[in-house]
Design a protein around this motif. Structure first.
Motif, PDB file in Angstrom:
ATOM      1  N   PRO A  39      -9.205 -14.045   4.278  1.00  0.00           N
ATOM      2  CA  PRO A  39     -10.110 -12.923   4.556  1.00  0.00           C
ATOM      3  C   PRO A  39     -11.119 -13.245   5.658  1.00  0.00           C
ATOM      4  N   ILE A  40     -11.569 -14.485   5.716  1.00  0.00           N
ATOM      5  CA  ILE A  40     -12.510 -14.875   6.763  1.00  0.00           C
ATOM      6  C   ILE A  40     -11.811 -14.815   8.119  1.00  0.00           C
ATOM      7  N   LYS A  41     -10.573 -15.275   8.167  1.00  0.00           N
ATOM      8  CA  LYS A  41      -9.796 -15.224   9.406  1.00  0.00           C
ATOM      9  C   LYS A  41      -9.564 -13.775   9.834  1.00  0.00           C
ATOM     10  N   SER A  42      -9.286 -12.876   8.865  1.00  0.00           N
ATOM     11  CA  SER A  42      -9.099 -11.464   9.230  1.00  0.00           C
ATOM     12  C   SER A  42     -10.404 -10.862   9.749  1.00  0.00           C
ATOM     13  N   LEU A  43     -11.560 -11.289   9.213  1.00  0.00           N
ATOM     14  CA  LEU A  43     -12.854 -10.843   9.743  1.00  0.00           C
ATOM     15  C   LEU A  43     -13.041 -11.340  11.177  1.00  0.00           C
ATOM     16  N   LEU A  45     -10.654 -12.102  13.370  1.00  0.00           N
ATOM     17  CA  LEU A  45      -9.751 -11.341  14.240  1.00  0.00           C
ATOM     18  C   LEU A  45     -10.275  -9.920  14.456  1.00  0.00           C
ATOM     19  N   GLY A  46     -10.820  -9.326  13.386  1.00  0.00           N
ATOM     20  CA  GLY A  46     -11.397  -7.989  13.514  1.00  0.00           C
ATOM     21  C   GLY A  46     -12.564  -7.976  14.487  1.00  0.00           C
ATOM     22  N   ALA A  47     -13.407  -9.014  14.435  1.00  0.00           N
ATOM     23  CA  ALA A  47     -14.538  -9.109  15.355  1.00  0.00           C
ATOM     24  C   ALA A  47     -14.046  -9.252  16.794  1.00  0.00           C
ATOM     25  N   GLN A  48     -13.007 -10.060  17.005  1.00  0.00           N
ATOM     26  CA  GLN A  48     -12.443 -10.214  18.352  1.00  0.00           C
ATOM     27  C   GLN A  48     -11.851  -8.894  18.838  1.00  0.00           C
ATOM     28  N   ASP A  49     -11.156  -8.172  17.947  1.00  0.00           N
ATOM     29  CA  ASP A  49     -10.601  -6.863  18.316  1.00  0.00           C
ATOM     30  C   ASP A  49     -11.721  -5.883  18.650  1.00  0.00           C
ATOM     31  N   LEU A  50     -12.809  -5.935  17.899  1.00  0.00           N
ATOM     32  CA  LEU A  50     -13.945  -5.044  18.148  1.00  0.00           C
ATOM     33  C   LEU A  50     -14.533  -5.310  19.529  1.00  0.00           C
ATOM     34  N   VAL A  51     -14.679  -6.578  19.872  1.00  0.00           N
ATOM     35  CA  VAL A  51     -15.229  -6.933  21.183  1.00  0.00           C
ATOM     36  C   VAL A  51     -14.311  -6.438  22.302  1.00  0.00           C
ATOM     37  N   SER A  52     -12.992  -6.547  22.094  1.00  0.00           N
ATOM     38  CA  SER A  52     -12.052  -6.115  23.134  1.00  0.00           C
ATOM     39  C   SER A  52     -11.813  -4.610  23.112  1.00  0.00           C
ATOM     40  N   GLY A  53     -12.349  -3.905  22.116  1.00  0.00           N
ATOM     41  CA  GLY A  53     -12.226  -2.447  22.071  1.00  0.00           C
ATOM     42  C   GLY A  53     -10.998  -1.949  21.334  1.00  0.00           C
ATOM     43  N   ASN A  54     -10.280  -2.830  20.661  1.00  0.00           N
ATOM     44  CA  ASN A  54      -9.057  -2.436  19.934  1.00  0.00           C
ATOM     45  C   ASN A  54      -9.245  -2.586  18.432  1.00  0.00           C
ATOM     46  N   PHE A  55     -10.336  -2.096  17.915  1.00  0.00           N
ATOM     47  CA  PHE A  55     -10.637  -2.324  16.507  1.00  0.00           C
ATOM     48  C   PHE A  55      -9.825  -1.414  15.596  1.00  0.00           C
ATOM     49  N   LYS A  56      -9.272  -2.034  14.564  1.00  0.00           N
ATOM     50  CA  LYS A  56      -8.646  -1.294  13.471  1.00  0.00           C
ATOM     51  C   LYS A  56      -9.323  -1.795  12.194  1.00  0.00           C
ATOM     52  N   PRO A  57      -9.631  -0.900  11.266  1.00  0.00           N
ATOM     53  CA  PRO A  57     -10.322  -1.360  10.049  1.00  0.00           C
ATOM     54  C   PRO A  57      -9.550  -2.479   9.341  1.00  0.00           C
ATOM     55  N   ILE A  58     -10.301  -3.443   8.821  1.00  0.00           N
ATOM     56  CA  ILE A  58      -9.711  -4.583   8.119  1.00  0.00           C
ATOM     57  C   ILE A  58      -9.503  -4.182   6.668  1.00  0.00           C
ATOM     58  N   GLN A  59      -8.316  -4.517   6.152  1.00  0.00           N
ATOM     59  CA  GLN A  59      -8.024  -4.168   4.765  1.00  0.00           C
ATOM     60  C   GLN A  59      -8.799  -5.098   3.841  1.00  0.00           C
ATOM     61  N   VAL A  60      -9.478  -4.513   2.849  1.00  0.00           N
ATOM     62  CA  VAL A  60     -10.262  -5.292   1.897  1.00  0.00           C
ATOM     63  C   VAL A  60      -9.307  -5.816   0.835  1.00  0.00           C
ATOM     64  N   SER A  61      -9.250  -7.166   0.701  1.00  0.00           N
ATOM     65  CA  SER A  61      -8.268  -7.767  -0.209  1.00  0.00           C
ATOM     66  C   SER A  61      -8.879  -8.249  -1.517  1.00  0.00           C
ATOM     67  N   SER A  62     -10.197  -8.259  -1.592  1.00  0.00           N
ATOM     68  CA  SER A  62     -10.826  -8.736  -2.820  1.00  0.00           C
ATOM     69  C   SER A  62     -12.126  -7.983  -3.057  1.00  0.00           C
ATOM     70  N   LYS A  63     -12.653  -8.154  -4.254  1.00  0.00           N
ATOM     71  CA  LYS A  63     -13.900  -7.466  -4.604  1.00  0.00           C
ATOM     72  C   LYS A  63     -15.076  -8.441  -4.655  1.00  0.00           C
ATOM     73  N   ASN A  64     -14.888  -9.640  -4.150  1.00  0.00           N
ATOM     74  CA  ASN A  64     -15.966 -10.624  -4.157  1.00  0.00           C
ATOM     75  C   ASN A  64     -16.862 -10.435  -2.938  1.00  0.00           C
ATOM     76  N   GLU A  65     -17.670 -11.451  -2.627  1.00  0.00           N
ATOM     77  CA  GLU A  65     -18.610 -11.373  -1.518  1.00  0.00           C
ATOM     78  C   GLU A  65     -17.899 -11.138  -0.177  1.00  0.00           C
TER      79      GLU A  65
END
Length: 176
Positions: A39-43, A45-65
Motif C-alpha cells: 500500500p505504501i508503494k501504491s501511494l 506511485l500515485g503521488a508520482q502519477d499526480l505530479v505527472s498529471g496522470n492520476f488515477k484514484p488508488i484502490q484502498v486495500s485495508s481499513k488500517n492507518e
C-alpha cells in the motif's frame, strides 16, 4: 553409545526444526513486509502519477492507518486536480483576453502611425502655405528697400501686395 546416538539424533532433529523454523520465519517476514509495503508503494506511485498529471484514484486495500491515508490522499488529489482544472480554465480565459487586448493595441498603434503620418503631411503643407506669402512679402519689401527710384504708384502697388499677403497669411493662421 545408544544414549549418545539418541542425543545426536535429537540434535539433528533440533537443527532441522531450527532451519525449517528460520526458513518459515523468513518466508513469513517477506509476506508480512510485502503486505505492509504494497500500500505504501501504491501511494508512492500515485503521488508520482499526480505530479505527472496522470492520476488515477488508488484502490484502498485495508481499513488500517494506511487505508485511511490512502483515502485522504485520493480526496486531496481529486481536490488538487479540480483546482488545477479551474486554474487552467482561468489561464485560458486570461490568454484569450490578452490576445484580444494585443490585437487592439496593434490596431491602435497602426492608427497612431497613420495619424502621425497625417500630422507630418499637415505640418509640411501648412509650412509651405505659410512660407509662400512670406516669400512674396520679403521680395516686395526688399525691392522697395533696394530701389530708390520707384515711383509712388509702383510703391503703393508693392505695399498692397505686401498687405494682401499679410491678410492672406492672417486668414490661414486663423483657419489653423
Amino acid at each position: 553409545d545408544e544414549a549418545y546416538a539418541s542425543v545426536h539424533e535429537l540434535g539433528k532433529l533440533m537443527v532441522t526444526i531450527s532451519v525449517l523454523s528460520v526458513i518459515g520465519l523468513v518466508f513469513l517476514a517477506i509476506i508480512i513486509s510485502k503486505r505492509l509495503t504494497e500500500p505504501i508503494k501504491s501511494l508512492e506511485l500515485g503521488a508520482q502519477d499526480l505530479v505527472s498529471g496522470n492520476f488515477k484514484p488508488i484502490q484502498v486495500s485495508s481499513k488500517n492507518e494506511i487505508g485511511s491515508l490512502t483515502e485522504i490522499f485520493n480526496q486531496t488529489a481529486s481536490e488538487l486536480l479540480f483546482i488545477r482544472k479551474k486554474l487552467e480554465d482561468r489561464i485560458e480565459l486570461a490568454n484569450k483576453d490578452l490576445e484580444k487586448k494585443n490585437r487592439e493595441l496593434i490596431k491602435a498603434n497602426d492608427d497612431l502611425k497613420k495619424l502621425d503620418e497625417m500630422k507630418s503631411e499637415f505640418i509640411s503643407l501648412v509650412s509651405h502655405e505659410l512660407k509662400t506669402p512670406l516669400s512674396t512679402m520679403k521680395v516686395s519689401a526688399e525691392y522697395l528697400e533696394s530701389d530708390d527710384t520707384i515711383g509712388p504708384g509702383e510703391r503703393r502697388e508693392m505695399l498692397r501686395i505686401i498687405i494682401r499677403n499679410i491678410d492672406r497669411q492672417t486668414r490661414m493662421i486663423n483657419d489653423i
